[in-house]
Design a protein around this motif. Structure first.
Motif, PDB file in Angstrom:
ATOM      1  N   PHE A  97       0.866  -1.181   0.000  1.00  0.00           N
ATOM      2  CA  PHE A  97       0.000   0.000   0.000  1.00  0.00           C
ATOM      3  C   PHE A  97       0.903   1.233   0.000  1.00  0.00           C
ATOM      4  CE2 PHE A  97      -2.831  -3.031   2.357  1.00  0.00           C
ATOM      5  CZ  PHE A  97      -3.828  -3.089   1.401  1.00  0.00           C
ATOM      6  N   TYR A  98       0.538   2.261  -0.766  1.00  0.00           N
ATOM      7  CA  TYR A  98       1.376   3.464  -0.816  1.00  0.00           C
ATOM      8  C   TYR A  98       0.548   4.672  -1.241  1.00  0.00           C
ATOM      9  CZ  TYR A  98       1.545   2.493  -5.851  1.00  0.00           C
ATOM     10  OH  TYR A  98       1.199   2.256  -7.165  1.00  0.00           O
ATOM     11  N   ASP A  99       1.165   5.856  -1.120  1.00  0.00           N
ATOM     12  CA  ASP A  99       0.523   7.135  -1.486  1.00  0.00           C
ATOM     13  C   ASP A  99      -0.882   7.260  -0.891  1.00  0.00           C
ATOM     14  OD1 ASP A  99       2.730   7.947  -2.900  1.00  0.00           O
ATOM     15  OD2 ASP A  99       1.934   7.370  -4.852  1.00  0.00           O
ATOM     16  N   MET A 100      -0.972   7.111   0.407  1.00  0.00           N
ATOM     17  CA  MET A 100      -2.273   7.159   1.073  1.00  0.00           C
ATOM     18  C   MET A 100      -2.533   8.561   1.627  1.00  0.00           C
ATOM     19  SD  MET A 100      -2.234   3.458   2.947  1.00  0.00           S
ATOM     20  CE  MET A 100      -0.528   3.575   3.428  1.00  0.00           C
ATOM     21  N   THR A 101      -3.741   9.041   1.382  1.00  0.00           N
ATOM     22  CA  THR A 101      -4.168  10.303   1.966  1.00  0.00           C
ATOM     23  C   THR A 101      -5.397  10.025   2.831  1.00  0.00           C
ATOM     24  OG1 THR A 101      -5.566  10.868   0.076  1.00  0.00           O
ATOM     25  CG2 THR A 101      -3.314  11.712   0.051  1.00  0.00           C
ATOM     26  N   ILE A 102      -5.461  10.728   3.944  1.00  0.00           N
ATOM     27  CA  ILE A 102      -6.558  10.538   4.886  1.00  0.00           C
ATOM     28  C   ILE A 102      -7.232  11.875   5.120  1.00  0.00           C
ATOM     29  CG2 ILE A 102      -7.172   9.902   7.252  1.00  0.00           C
ATOM     30  CD1 ILE A 102      -4.701   8.046   7.214  1.00  0.00           C
ATOM     31  N   GLU A 103      -8.554  11.869   5.027  1.00  0.00           N
ATOM     32  CA  GLU A 103      -9.355  13.046   5.347  1.00  0.00           C
ATOM     33  C   GLU A 103     -10.324  12.649   6.456  1.00  0.00           C
ATOM     34  OE1 GLU A 103     -12.744  15.972   3.419  1.00  0.00           O
ATOM     35  OE2 GLU A 103     -11.710  14.557   2.118  1.00  0.00           O
ATOM     36  N   PHE A 104     -10.288  13.402   7.554  1.00  0.00           N
ATOM     37  CA  PHE A 104     -11.205  13.122   8.652  1.00  0.00           C
ATOM     38  C   PHE A 104     -12.538  13.786   8.367  1.00  0.00           C
ATOM     39  CE2 PHE A 104      -7.164  12.162  10.523  1.00  0.00           C
ATOM     40  CZ  PHE A 104      -7.441  10.991  11.214  1.00  0.00           C
ATOM     41  N   LEU A 105     -13.603  12.998   8.478  1.00  0.00           N
ATOM     42  CA  LEU A 105     -14.957  13.480   8.243  1.00  0.00           C
ATOM     43  C   LEU A 105     -15.647  13.823   9.556  1.00  0.00           C
ATOM     44  CD1 LEU A 105     -15.852  10.719   5.645  1.00  0.00           C
ATOM     45  CD2 LEU A 105     -14.909  12.993   5.189  1.00  0.00           C
ATOM     46  N   ALA A 106     -15.191  13.195  10.628  1.00  0.00           N
ATOM     47  CA  ALA A 106     -15.697  13.400  11.990  1.00  0.00           C
ATOM     48  C   ALA A 106     -14.666  12.744  12.907  1.00  0.00           C
ATOM     49  CB  ALA A 106     -17.074  12.755  12.159  1.00  0.00           C
ATOM     50  N   PRO A 107     -14.760  12.932  14.210  1.00  0.00           N
ATOM     51  CA  PRO A 107     -13.800  12.271  15.103  1.00  0.00           C
ATOM     52  C   PRO A 107     -13.826  10.740  15.003  1.00  0.00           C
ATOM     53  CG  PRO A 107     -14.906  14.040  16.272  1.00  0.00           C
ATOM     54  CD  PRO A 107     -15.612  13.887  14.940  1.00  0.00           C
ATOM     55  N   ASP A 108     -14.927  10.169  14.510  1.00  0.00           N
ATOM     56  CA  ASP A 108     -15.021   8.714  14.392  1.00  0.00           C
ATOM     57  C   ASP A 108     -15.172   8.238  12.952  1.00  0.00           C
ATOM     58  OD1 ASP A 108     -17.590   9.597  13.891  1.00  0.00           O
ATOM     59  OD2 ASP A 108     -18.549   8.019  15.063  1.00  0.00           O
ATOM     60  N   ALA A 109     -14.836   9.092  11.990  1.00  0.00           N
ATOM     61  CA  ALA A 109     -14.973   8.714  10.574  1.00  0.00           C
ATOM     62  C   ALA A 109     -13.866   9.366   9.757  1.00  0.00           C
ATOM     63  CB  ALA A 109     -16.336   9.141  10.036  1.00  0.00           C
ATOM     64  N   ALA A 110     -13.267   8.569   8.865  1.00  0.00           N
ATOM     65  CA  ALA A 110     -12.199   9.079   8.013  1.00  0.00           C
ATOM     66  C   ALA A 110     -12.255   8.377   6.666  1.00  0.00           C
ATOM     67  CB  ALA A 110     -10.839   8.852   8.660  1.00  0.00           C
ATOM     68  N   GLN A 111     -11.842   9.105   5.652  1.00  0.00           N
ATOM     69  CA  GLN A 111     -11.741   8.551   4.300  1.00  0.00           C
ATOM     70  C   GLN A 111     -10.271   8.410   3.956  1.00  0.00           C
ATOM     71  OE1 GLN A 111     -13.997  10.030   0.654  1.00  0.00           O
ATOM     72  NE2 GLN A 111     -12.044  11.087   0.501  1.00  0.00           N
ATOM     73  N   LEU A 112      -9.895   7.220   3.502  1.00  0.00           N
ATOM     74  CA  LEU A 112      -8.530   6.977   3.040  1.00  0.00           C
ATOM     75  C   LEU A 112      -8.597   6.649   1.559  1.00  0.00           C
ATOM     76  CD1 LEU A 112      -5.674   4.985   4.609  1.00  0.00           C
ATOM     77  CD2 LEU A 112      -6.400   4.428   2.291  1.00  0.00           C
TER      78      LEU A 112
END
Length: 154
Positions: A97-112
């Motif tokens: 796995f590589y080049d991963m970006t994470i965006e937090f949508l809420a304190p208990d939810a994130a998009q990778l």
């Protein structure tokens, strides 16, 4: 007057609680925790531990989308991996796995959103994962996994 003061104090307390919870959210710590899940999954796959790989997913009701289909939850995905990738290092390949970006949508939810590559003698592939992570009982797990893959030259 005392009742009104107590009532206002209680309202202020309930309003402040979500803000206090937000203050405890440490994005760097949570990002590291999510990346640790993915790193553990990669290591499990590469040692042939499909069940260990699946520990990164919500069980039993993870949603898998791949090849234009919605797969049959956690157990269905595990069964597919065992059937389609087999028991040997050559059939399973080496996953990265590589080049991963994470965006937090809420304190208990994130998009990778990240790339992956599966190197193996026959049918190497690479692609993109879009993953919805949820923090459940203090642990990050993948609740929705969407894979877009293509074959590559060995």
């Amino acid at each position: 007057m005392i009742r009104r003061t107590v009532a206002l104090a209680l309202v202020a307390l309930f309003i402040a609680l979500p803000a206090a919870a937000q203050d405890r959210f440490d994005e760097a710590t949570e990002r590291t925790a999510i990346l640790s899940v993915v790193t553990d999954m990669q290591a499990a796959w590469n040692r042939g531990d499909y069940r260990g790989y699946m520990q990164g997913f919500r069980n039993p009701d993870v949603v898998f989308v791949s090849g234009g289909r919605i797969k049959d939850g956690w157990q269905g995905a595990l069964d597919d991996y065992i059937r389609n990738y087999g028991p040997t290092p050559d059939s399973r390949g080496t996953l990265t796995f590589y080049d991963m970006t994470i965006e937090f949508l809420a304190p208990d939810a994130a998009q990778l959103i990240g790339h992956y590559r599966l190197d193996r003698p026959d049918h190497p592939m690479e692609g993109i994962n879009t993953r919805l992570f949820r923090k459940i009982d203090g642990h990050w797990v993948i609740a929705l996994n969407h894979v877009s893959a293509h074959d590559v030259d060995p």
